[in-house]
Design an enzyme around this catalytic site. Structure first.
Site, short mmCIF file in Angstrom:
data_model
loop_
_atom_site.label_atom_id
_atom_site.label_comp_id
_atom_site.label_asym_id
_atom_site.label_seq_id
_atom_site.Cartn_x
_atom_site.Cartn_y
_atom_site.Cartn_z
N ASN A 43 0.95 -1.13 0.23
CA ASN A 43 0.02 -0.05 0.10
C ASN A 43 0.83 1.14 0.01
O ASN A 43 0.53 2.28 -0.70
CB ASN A 43 -0.94 -0.04 1.22
CG ASN A 43 -1.96 -1.10 1.21
OD1 ASN A 43 -2.21 -1.58 0.15
ND2 ASN A 43 -2.65 -1.22 2.35
N GLU A 140 4.90 -6.05 9.39
CA GLU A 140 4.25 -7.20 8.71
C GLU A 140 5.01 -8.08 8.26
O GLU A 140 4.42 -8.96 7.51
CB GLU A 140 3.01 -6.64 7.80
CG GLU A 140 1.84 -6.03 8.32
CD GLU A 140 0.46 -5.84 7.21
OE1 GLU A 140 -0.63 -5.39 7.70
OE2 GLU A 140 0.77 -5.72 6.27
N ALA A 223 -8.17 12.01 11.76
CA ALA A 223 -8.76 13.05 11.81
C ALA A 223 -7.93 14.32 11.96
O ALA A 223 -8.02 15.48 11.57
CB ALA A 223 -10.24 13.14 11.79
N ASP A 254 -1.56 4.17 5.73
CA ASP A 254 -0.33 3.92 4.32
C ASP A 254 -0.29 4.94 3.43
O ASP A 254 0.93 5.02 2.85
CB ASP A 254 -1.06 2.31 3.56
CG ASP A 254 -1.00 1.43 4.70
OD1 ASP A 254 -0.16 1.37 5.45
OD2 ASP A 254 -1.87 0.19 4.53
O1 RIB Z 1 -3.15 -0.71 6.65
C1 RIB Z 1 -4.24 -1.23 5.61
C2 RIB Z 1 -3.57 -2.77 5.53
O2 RIB Z 1 -3.59 -3.54 6.77
C3 RIB Z 1 -4.60 -3.62 4.65
O3 RIB Z 1 -4.38 -3.36 3.16
C4 RIB Z 1 -4.48 -4.79 4.98
O4 RIB Z 1 -4.11 -5.66 4.05
C5 RIB Z 1 -3.52 -4.97 6.32
O5 RIB Z 1 -2.41 -5.06 6.01
#
Ligand code: RIB
Ligand code: NA
Length: 308
Positions: A43, A140, A223, A254
């Site tokens: 993202n 992640e 916000a 993201d």
């Molecule tokens: O930050 C949003 C994202 O978190 C999503 O696209 C999902 O895949 C998770 O990784």
């Protein structure tokens, strides 16, 4: 030579739109379903690419149809995919996302192939990583890969680490090696042990992050915009965001980070606060549209003053 190298995740987003979240044990009738491309690493990379940065993504997909579709998608976004590995016998990462009518979201991720991203994969991509102006990482993928990327990149440009999703007891080397460490308010609460963190108590959180070894720190407040404190004067500065009607906040963080990487790499004359102000605008745009990557704006849809 890329402007931005991202070492991070790819997930397939399975998004259910629902009036509210289900209670434990309850079955709810949802309103709509969409499958999309997500994962915090991809993202952020897609955001930077759509704003005009040249990007390379170091990531790991499964050999299933989700993985094949994802690779095609990244190529369509003009992202350098030379360092995307395809793993046999493991599924591509997935994210089960529920978005309520008020625009809130909750997410469960199963990392799958993202868990296979290794320090070795990072070393293989060393040339691309070290020639980039900005390195961008999240939490992640295995933190050993993140740490390797930060070590390899040291002294080559600006490293940004987004501490998402929240992790307890982050390796202090990650915090020390990141030039900029960015979290949202809930992640900041978890890492600092503070409750009800707000703009007015942000200085306390910032001080805690400095004591953990962080350099420049950014905390995003949805916000309400973001606060940041540089390693030099350590004072929390608030940069508000404009108010928009939130339709779907998934991926807004993201969009902020991808935009930040774009601005730092492509507009080196801008102050960090100006980069944050413009990144807030990109994130606010994404909140007004459904979906994750589907809601990220591209350069031609944005006012030209964001690029001057
Ligand atoms: O930050 C949003 C994202 O978190 C999503 O696209 C999902 O895949 C998770 O990784
Ligand atoms: Na969105």
């Amino acid at each position: 030579m890329p402007d931005v190298a991202v070492v991070g995740s790819c997930m397939i987003d399975l998004i259910t739109y629902s009036s509210r979240l289900p209670k434990p044990g309850e079955t709810l009738l949802g309103l709509k379903f969409e499958k999309g491309f997500g994962g915090k690493g991809a993202n952020q990379c897609v955001t930077a690419a759509r704003l005009g940065a040249s990007t390379v993504l170091v990531s790991s997909l499964g050999s299933d149809s989700n993985g094949q579709e994802y690779l095609k998608k990244l190529e369509e976004e003009n992202i350098n995919t030379a360092h995307i590995k395809t793993q046999e016998n493991i599924h591509t990462g997935v994210a089960q996302i529920t978005v309520t009518s008020s625009g809130e979201n909750s997410i469960i991720i199963v990392q799958g192939s993202n868990l296979c991203l290794s320090g070795e994969n990072v070393i293989e991509a060393k040339k691309h990583i070290c020639s980039s102006k900005v390195l961008l990482c999240q939490f992640e993928v295995p933190l050993l890969a993140t740490l390797e990327a930060l070590r390899v990149y040291q002294g080559h440009g600006t490293s940004i680490v987004n501490g998402a999703p929240a992790v307890n007891n982050v390796d202090p080397d990650i915090l020390r090696l990141a030039d900029i460490f960015c979290v949202n308010e809930t992640e900041a609460e978890l890492m600092t042990g503070m409750k009800d963190l707000s703009i007015s108590t942000a200085q306390q959180a910032v001080d805690k992050f400095f004591s953990l070894g962080c350099n420049t720190i950014i905390i995003t407040f949805g916000a309400q915009g973001a606060i940041h404190a540089s390693s030099k004067n350590k004072t929390a500065i608030h940069t508000p965001s404009e108010t928009v009607k939130a339709v779907d906040t998934t991926g807004a963080g993201d969009a902020f980070l991808g935009a930040l990487a774009y601005y730092i790499s492509n507009h080196p004359g801008l102050s960090l606060q100006e980069c944050i102000k413009r990144s807030n605008k990109i994130a606010a745009q994404s909140v007004t549209k459904l979906g994750t990557q589907t809601s990220f704006p591209s350069r031609k849809e944005l006012p030209s003053e964001l690029f001057s």
